[in-house]
Write a protein that holds these residues in place. Structure first.
Motif, PDB file in Angstrom:
ATOM      1  N   THR A 107       0.918  -1.186  -0.051  1.00  0.00           N
ATOM      2  CA  THR A 107      -0.560  -0.234  -0.080  1.00  0.00           C
ATOM      3  C   THR A 107       1.021   0.921   0.230  1.00  0.00           C
ATOM      4  N   PRO A 108       0.412   2.775  -0.501  1.00  0.00           N
ATOM      5  CA  PRO A 108       0.897   3.761  -0.174  1.00  0.00           C
ATOM      6  C   PRO A 108       1.453   4.136   0.910  1.00  0.00           C
ATOM      7  N   ALA A 109       1.275   4.445   2.057  1.00  0.00           N
ATOM      8  CA  ALA A 109       1.210   4.405   2.923  1.00  0.00           C
ATOM      9  C   ALA A 109       2.842   3.074   3.484  1.00  0.00           C
ATOM     10  N   TYR A 131       4.706  11.479  10.641  1.00  0.00           N
ATOM     11  CA  TYR A 131       3.394  10.825  10.816  1.00  0.00           C
ATOM     12  C   TYR A 131       2.888  10.801  11.576  1.00  0.00           C
ATOM     13  N   ARG A 141       3.643  -1.952  10.741  1.00  0.00           N
ATOM     14  CA  ARG A 141       3.904  -1.194   9.582  1.00  0.00           C
ATOM     15  C   ARG A 141       5.030  -1.612   8.790  1.00  0.00           C
ATOM     16  N   ARG A 144       4.966  -5.256   8.170  1.00  0.00           N
ATOM     17  CA  ARG A 144       4.211  -5.982   8.057  1.00  0.00           C
ATOM     18  C   ARG A 144       4.683  -5.904   6.528  1.00  0.00           C
ATOM     19  N   TYR A 168       7.530  11.034  -4.128  1.00  0.00           N
ATOM     20  CA  TYR A 168       5.983  12.088  -4.547  1.00  0.00           C
ATOM     21  C   TYR A 168       4.850  12.596  -3.552  1.00  0.00           C
ATOM     22  N   PHE A 171       7.145  14.113  -0.157  1.00  0.00           N
ATOM     23  CA  PHE A 171       7.409  15.110  -0.984  1.00  0.00           C
ATOM     24  C   PHE A 171       6.135  16.156  -0.725  1.00  0.00           C
ATOM     25  N   ASN A 172       4.922  15.414  -1.068  1.00  0.00           N
ATOM     26  CA  ASN A 172       3.944  16.168  -0.833  1.00  0.00           C
ATOM     27  C   ASN A 172       3.132  16.328  -0.162  1.00  0.00           C
TER      28      ASN A 172
ATOM     29  N   MET B   1      -2.690   7.961   3.671  1.00  0.00           N
ATOM     30  CA  MET B   1      -3.275   7.561   4.902  1.00  0.00           C
ATOM     31  C   MET B   1      -4.032   9.388   5.104  1.00  0.00           C
ATOM     32  N   GLY B  48      -0.486  -1.815  11.771  1.00  0.00           N
ATOM     33  CA  GLY B  48      -0.056  -0.166  11.935  1.00  0.00           C
ATOM     34  C   GLY B  48      -0.686   0.706  11.351  1.00  0.00           C
ATOM     35  N   THR B 132       1.720  19.945  -0.725  1.00  0.00           N
ATOM     36  CA  THR B 132       2.798  21.041  -1.191  1.00  0.00           C
ATOM     37  C   THR B 132       2.272  21.820  -2.263  1.00  0.00           C
TER      38      THR B 132
END
Lengths: 383, 135
Positions: A107-109, A131, A141, A144, A168, A171-172, B1, B48, B132
């Motif tokens: 997953t992205p996170a 975070y 996290r 896993r 990205y 950064f974003n 998230m 998580g 950003t």
């Protein structure tokens, strides 16, 4: 002490441990342990050979943990404690680690967390703080994520698009803490740009550098958002802008345009205008057309409408949002902006208030409430 | 998230299915309820996604400023009709769909007779930091 050196060494040393026969998950844990040791020891006793120091300590940590695991399994396997010396060569597996940590199965996170630890060399505590979650949650996290990619081979080519997406995101959408995630994203992308000549890597780096150049003008000291048109352009970092533009030109010369290059081109056109009035909105609108063709993203279409509103007048911008779904994030804010420029202050005030209710960040919400209040006051004066 | 707040109410939420108040449960049922909540928190830590949880005492006061140099005015205890928050859990999850799934599990905590309470929980997204890249 120079923490950035330690961060650069982290993926290299993980790669060395993997080449010596450790699996990625154990190697990564061992290097994290070595990193924590280094953060404790180096300030008072800096090593002459930092990389050699980290390899030695991390390898010892790896052997300790494997011995503990072996003891639990009643020593079913013997441990070959000493690696063959020729296995520690000058091979740098950093690029492979970027691919592994941003593997499409994550997953992205998870990919963000794992990349920051294994490629970025940050500690679990620093990532957790950045975070805003407890360290135990972040540690899990990451564990896993490592289990998810346990069967992925390190030596196969990976997917550059997911790597760029992860960088990205760092950064974003990075929060702030002890570690400056925007700067860290730039460092990681800069390092990637040395390992890959893909023009999108350089496009993403240009995009980040150009946005970072405007950072000190984006917010007031007390955290209020300052819109682009009202920013004090003397506070923009001109050296960074020049670097971003040069990076972008180098990428565009390869003639393989992609979404990050197109976004960077838009950022460069904004950065190039000495005053908001000098902004080349016609060219910006053209880049948005390109970006729509590349991504077909409705949020890009919404931003395109803003550019069209500036290039061809608010009516043209309003015509461009007619076809869009009003449920899109920031739709009401864009509509408010266009209505204001079209002279409809009552409608704009109402839309700004609506946009404030739907904002997903506190700073944006306060900014939109202030806009609604400003127009409301003007409107009352007119009557 | 994205972070979400799962808000539990003593009062003010729609009636739950297993609506017996806690003082009518057996001690073992109370223990089982607390155990369920702790297990869920552990489970969310391993996935998580756990951030925080807190319980609040039911008694409290209204407080407000009453002008410069004057002590704040208080009013209380709360009247029976007030919406009353019992506690919360904060999670950090991929999307709203997952937040709803977690809230569903939390709502299944056992109550009287060991049966799920089917309690209504209020699910609220946090405001985050602005991105950003906006243009």
């Amino acid at each position: 002490m120079d923490e950035s050196l330690l961060r650069t060494l982290t993926p290299q040393v993980i790669g060395i441990l993997v080449r010596r026969g450790a699996d990625f998950a154990a190697a990564e844990d061992a290097v994290q342990d070595g990193l924590l040791d280094a953060l404790r020891v180096w300030p008072d006793d800096p090593p002459r050979d930092p990389k050699g120091w980290l390899v030695t300590v991390a390898w010892r940590r790896f052997l300790d943990s494997r011995r503990a695991a072996d003891a639990r399994r009643e020593r079913e396997q013997a441990v070959d404690a000493e690696p063959a010396p020729d296995q520690v060569g000058d091979v740098d597996d950093t690029l492979q680690l970027y691919f592994l940590c941003a593997h499409p199965s994550l997953t992205p996170a998870s990919a963000v967390a794992l990349t920051l630890r294994a490629v970025g060399g940050l500690t679990t505590g620093q990532i957790a703080e950045a975070y805003l979650v407890p360290e135990a949650t972040m540690a899990q996290r990451i564990s896993r994520a490592k289990r998810t990619i346990a069967d992925v081979r390190l030596d196969l080519p990976g997917d550059l698009a997911t790597v760029l997406r992860v960088l990205y995101l760092v950064f974003n959408e990075g929060y702030s803490g002890e570690v400056d995630l925007a700067a860290e994203a730039i460092r990681l992308t800069r390092q990637l740009a040395q390992l890959s000549d893909d023009p999108e890597v350089h496009g993403l780096l240009a995009l980040m550098v150009l946005h970072h150049a405007r950072r000190s003008a984006r917010m007031t000291a007390d955290g209020q958002l300052v819109p682009l048109a009202e920013q004090d352009r003397r506070r923009w970092d001109t050296a960074a802008i020049a670097e971003g533009v040069a990076l972008l030109q180098g990428a565009l010369a390869r003639d393989q345009v992609g979404e990050y290059q197109a976004q960077a081109a838009i950022a460069a056109l904004h950065a190039d205008a000495r005053t908001a009035g000098e902004t080349d909105w016609v060219q910006i609108a053209e880049w948005y057309d390109e970006l729509v063709a590349l991504t077909d993203n409705p949020i890009v279409r919404l931003n395109r409408a803003v550019a069209i509103g500036q290039a061809d007048g608010p009516r043209a911008g309003l015509a461009a949002i007619v076809e869009l779904d009003p449920a899109l994030p920031r739709y009401a804010a864009v509509a408010a902006h266009l209505h204001e420029h079209d002279g409809d202050l009552t409608g704009a005030a109402r839309l700004y208030a609506q946009a404030a209710d739907r904002a997903t960040s506190q700073a944006e919400r306060t900014h939109l409430q202030r806009q609604a209040a400003r127009l409301g006051a003007l409107d009352r004066k007119d009557q | 998230m994205a972070k979400y707040l799962l808000l539990k109410h003593y009062r003010g939420a729609p009636r739950s299915v297993n609506d017996a108040p806690m003082d009518q449960w057996t001690p073992d049922e109370v223990t089982a309820h607390v155990q369920y909540m702790n297990d869920l928190a552990d489970c969310l830590t391993s996935s998580g996604e756990y951030v925080d949880s807190q319980a609040l005492a039911p008694d409290g006061l209204w407080v407000r400023h009453d002008g410069k140099g004057r002590p704040p005015v208080t009013d209380g205890p709360f009247v029976e009709t007030k919406d009353l928050i019992a506690g919360w859990m904060v999670i950090d999850v991929e999307d709203q769909e997952r937040a709803i799934e977690v809230a569903g599990e939390l709502s299944a905590a056992p109550g009287k007779d060991g049966q799920p309470i089917h309690e209504w929980l209020e699910l609220r997204p946090f405001l985050s930091m602005p991105p950003t890249v906006t243009e």
